[in-house]
Design an enzyme around this catalytic site. Structure first.
Site, PDB file in Angstrom:
ATOM      1  N   ASP A  32       0.850  -1.207   0.000  1.00 28.26           N
ATOM      2  CA  ASP A  32       0.000   0.000   0.000  1.00 28.26           C
ATOM      3  C   ASP A  32       0.884   1.255   0.000  1.00 28.26           C
ATOM      4  OD1 ASP A  32      -3.059  -0.945   1.182  1.00 28.26           O
ATOM      5  OD2 ASP A  32      -1.393  -2.262   1.629  1.00 28.26           O
TER       6      ASP A  32
ATOM      7  N   GLU B 243      -5.195   7.197  -0.530  1.00 31.77           N
ATOM      8  CA  GLU B 243      -5.756   6.669   0.715  1.00 31.77           C
ATOM      9  C   GLU B 243      -4.786   6.771   1.895  1.00 31.77           C
ATOM     10  OE1 GLU B 243      -7.028   2.560   0.579  1.00 31.77           O
ATOM     11  OE2 GLU B 243      -7.419   2.551   2.735  1.00 31.77           O
TER      12      GLU B 243
ATOM     13  N   LEU C 193      -4.013   0.051  -3.112  1.00 32.15           N
ATOM     14  CA  LEU C 193      -4.262  -1.390  -3.017  1.00 32.15           C
ATOM     15  C   LEU C 193      -5.629  -1.542  -2.357  1.00 32.15           C
ATOM     16  CD1 LEU C 193      -1.617  -3.982  -1.742  1.00 32.15           C
ATOM     17  CD2 LEU C 193      -4.072  -4.357  -1.733  1.00 32.15           C
ATOM     18  N   ASP C 194      -6.597  -1.930  -3.119  1.00 34.28           N
ATOM     19  CA  ASP C 194      -7.951  -2.124  -2.601  1.00 34.28           C
ATOM     20  C   ASP C 194      -8.116  -3.611  -2.310  1.00 34.28           C
ATOM     21  OD1 ASP C 194     -10.679  -1.394  -2.026  1.00 34.28           O
ATOM     22  OD2 ASP C 194     -11.237  -2.251  -3.967  1.00 34.28           O
TER      23      ASP C 194
ATOM     24  N   THR D  81      -6.862  -4.833   0.899  1.00 36.51           N
ATOM     25  CA  THR D  81      -5.619  -5.133   1.637  1.00 36.51           C
ATOM     26  C   THR D  81      -5.788  -6.321   2.577  1.00 36.51           C
ATOM     27  OG1 THR D  81      -4.959  -2.832   1.506  1.00 36.51           O
ATOM     28  CG2 THR D  81      -3.899  -4.141   3.206  1.00 36.51           C
TER      29      THR D  81
ATOM     30  N   THR E  63     -19.390  -7.231   1.007  1.00 33.98           N
ATOM     31  CA  THR E  63     -18.131  -7.311   1.746  1.00 33.98           C
ATOM     32  C   THR E  63     -17.870  -8.714   2.288  1.00 33.98           C
ATOM     33  OG1 THR E  63     -16.876  -6.296   3.544  1.00 33.98           O
ATOM     34  CG2 THR E  63     -19.232  -6.613   3.934  1.00 33.98           C
TER      35      THR E  63
HETATM   36  P1  AMP Z   1     -14.810  -4.502   1.419  1.00 31.35           P
HETATM   37  O1  AMP Z   1     -16.000  -4.732   0.562  1.00 31.35           O
HETATM   38  O2  AMP Z   1     -14.991  -4.932   2.818  1.00 31.35           O
HETATM   39  O3  AMP Z   1     -13.554  -5.028   0.801  1.00 31.35           O
HETATM   40  O4  AMP Z   1     -14.666  -2.910   1.478  1.00 31.35           O
HETATM   41  C1  AMP Z   1     -14.471  -2.127   0.325  1.00 31.35           C
HETATM   42  C2  AMP Z   1     -13.510  -0.989   0.642  1.00 31.35           C
HETATM   43  O5  AMP Z   1     -14.027  -0.215   1.714  1.00 31.35           O
HETATM   44  C3  AMP Z   1     -12.138  -1.463   1.088  1.00 31.35           C
HETATM   45  O6  AMP Z   1     -11.179  -0.535   0.692  1.00 31.35           O
HETATM   46  C4  AMP Z   1     -12.248  -1.461   2.594  1.00 31.35           C
HETATM   47  O7  AMP Z   1     -11.001  -1.254   3.186  1.00 31.35           O
HETATM   48  C5  AMP Z   1     -13.169  -0.274   2.834  1.00 31.35           C
HETATM   49  N1  AMP Z   1     -13.961  -0.517   4.030  1.00 31.35           N
HETATM   50  C6  AMP Z   1     -15.220  -0.983   4.098  1.00 31.35           C
HETATM   51  N2  AMP Z   1     -15.633  -1.082   5.382  1.00 31.35           N
HETATM   52  C7  AMP Z   1     -14.605  -0.667   6.137  1.00 31.35           C
HETATM   53  C8  AMP Z   1     -14.403  -0.524   7.531  1.00 31.35           C
HETATM   54  N3  AMP Z   1     -15.355  -0.844   8.401  1.00 31.35           N
HETATM   55  N4  AMP Z   1     -13.210  -0.066   7.953  1.00 31.35           N
HETATM   56  C9  AMP Z   1     -12.250   0.258   7.076  1.00 31.35           C
HETATM   57  N5  AMP Z   1     -12.375   0.152   5.746  1.00 31.35           N
HETATM   58  C10 AMP Z   1     -13.539  -0.306   5.279  1.00 31.35           C
HETATM   59 MG    MG Z   2     -10.024   0.262  -0.779  1.00 27.64          MG
HETATM   60 MG    MG Z   3      -6.517   0.580  -0.105  1.00 24.00          MG
END
Ligand code: AMP
Ligand code: MG
Ligand code: MG
Length: 308
Positions: A51, A74, A119-120, A122, A195
């Site tokens: 990242d 980010e 980096l999405d 992580t 998620t």
């Molecule tokens: P996910 O679908 O959980 O992979 O989330 C999609 C994006 O939103 C990623 O970049 C995650 O890091 C961010 N994200 C979603 N929910 C949270 C959370 N509760 N805390 C931190 N990042 C989040």
């Molecule tokens: Mg992300």
């Molecule tokens: Mg990221």
């Protein structure tokens, strides 16, 4: 003689090459086995060496070419010089050959806001779910996501040693999106992607209320938009804060370029001007087709719990 490429097309063409370099960094860090994991707000909010290095690479490379654009990444990193080996100065010739939509030909550099998620996914990267990971470069003008690049560094990683690893998807409103085969989800099926690592009771209640045929739980906002445009899922539903503007900008541009729609859970559009709040506090609802079907079924109780 062909007209020289517009600023927007030059930014997208550069972002393409910058994202490919980013993908090489993501793979190299993983190959060293030393991820250098740091917790940000908690155990589900991580940052790795990848990242950090990728953010430095993307931001410094784009800032060198487009110094007047606003670039928002980010990661919060202490200011320091970026090693020359992290700089990418190439561009994708194919993109420069495309005609810029007339409404974007007059854009000035200082009017662009570039949203970077180095980096999405992580959390998934640290757990070895490598194809969930994407690199996101979103380009906004007038508060709207108008172009984006999504690189998937480990696309094909389970397909064997002969398969080409990684791919780059890009799109511009008014031109379309490229680097993948646009496919609609099976007609009449309601397949929800959501998620994997940031669930909550509200997230699950919202999905149950939509009465889906199946639910796919994967990491990454970029990855979930890919599920939509490749017909694996019919709706991306995330009734929770957590997703930020750098998560949605590039995916939004690509989804909208192929006729899809992304909003918060209330149906509000996202805005990407530089002053905007980073958090998408009222969640995410996205589809390639049939947006209204899902939007009309989000329960009021869920909406009341999520303040934009
Ligand atoms: P996910 O679908 O959980 O992979 O989330 C999609 C994006 O939103 C990623 O970049 C995650 O890091 C961010 N994200 C979603 N929910 C949270 C959370 N509760 N805390 C931190 N990042 C989040
Ligand atoms: Mg992300
Ligand atoms: Mg990221």
């Amino acid at each position: 003689m062909a007209a020289s490429p517009t600023l927007l097309m030059r930014v997208v063409a550069s972002a393409y090459s910058v994202a490919e370099k980013a993908a090489r960094i993501v793979r190299n860090v993983m190959a060293t086995g030393d991820l250098g994991i740091v917790e940000k707000s908690g155990a589900n909010d991580l940052q790795t060496k990848a990242d950090r290095l990728v953010q430095m690479s993307i931001c410094a490379s784009l800032a060198r070419k487009f110094p007047k654009a606003t670039i928002i990444g980010e990661e919060e990193l202490p200011p320091h010089d970026v090693a020359e080996e992290l700089i990418e100065d190439g561009h994708c010739e194919e993109i420069l050959k495309k005609t810029c939509p007339p409404q974007y030909t007059g854009i000035k550099e200082e009017e662009l806001v570039i949203w970077i998620d180095p980096l999405d996914g992580t959390k998934e990267y640290t757990e070895g779910l490598l194809d969930h990971v994407t690199v996101l470069i979103g380009i906004a003008y007038g508060g709207k996501a108008i172009a984006g690049v999504i690189n998937q560094p480990y696309y094909n990683y389970e397909a064997g040693a002969d398969a080409v690893l990684g791919r780059t998807i890009w799109g511009v409103l008014g031109i379309g999106a490229f680097g993948f085969e646009l496919t609609e989800a099976p007609a009449g099926k309601h397949i929800i992607v959501t998620t994997r690592s940031h669930s909550s009771t509200l997230v699950d209640d919202c999905i149950s209320a939509l009465n889906p045929d199946s639910v796919i739980r994967v990491g990454g906002a970029g990855n979930k938009i890919i599920q939509l445009i490749e017909g694996k899922a019919s709706a991306y539903v995330f009734a929770s804060p957590g997703c930020k503007k750098w998560d949605t900008c590039a995916p939004e541009a690509i989804l909208h370029a192929v006729g899809g729609k992304i909003t918060d859970i209330h149906g509000n559009s996202f805005h990407y001007n530089k002053e905007v709040k980073h958090m998408n506090s009222a969640g995410v609802l996205a589809t390639l087709r049939n947006y209204d079907y899902y939007a009309s079924r989000i329960p009021n109780t869920v909406k009341q719990s999520l303040v934009p």
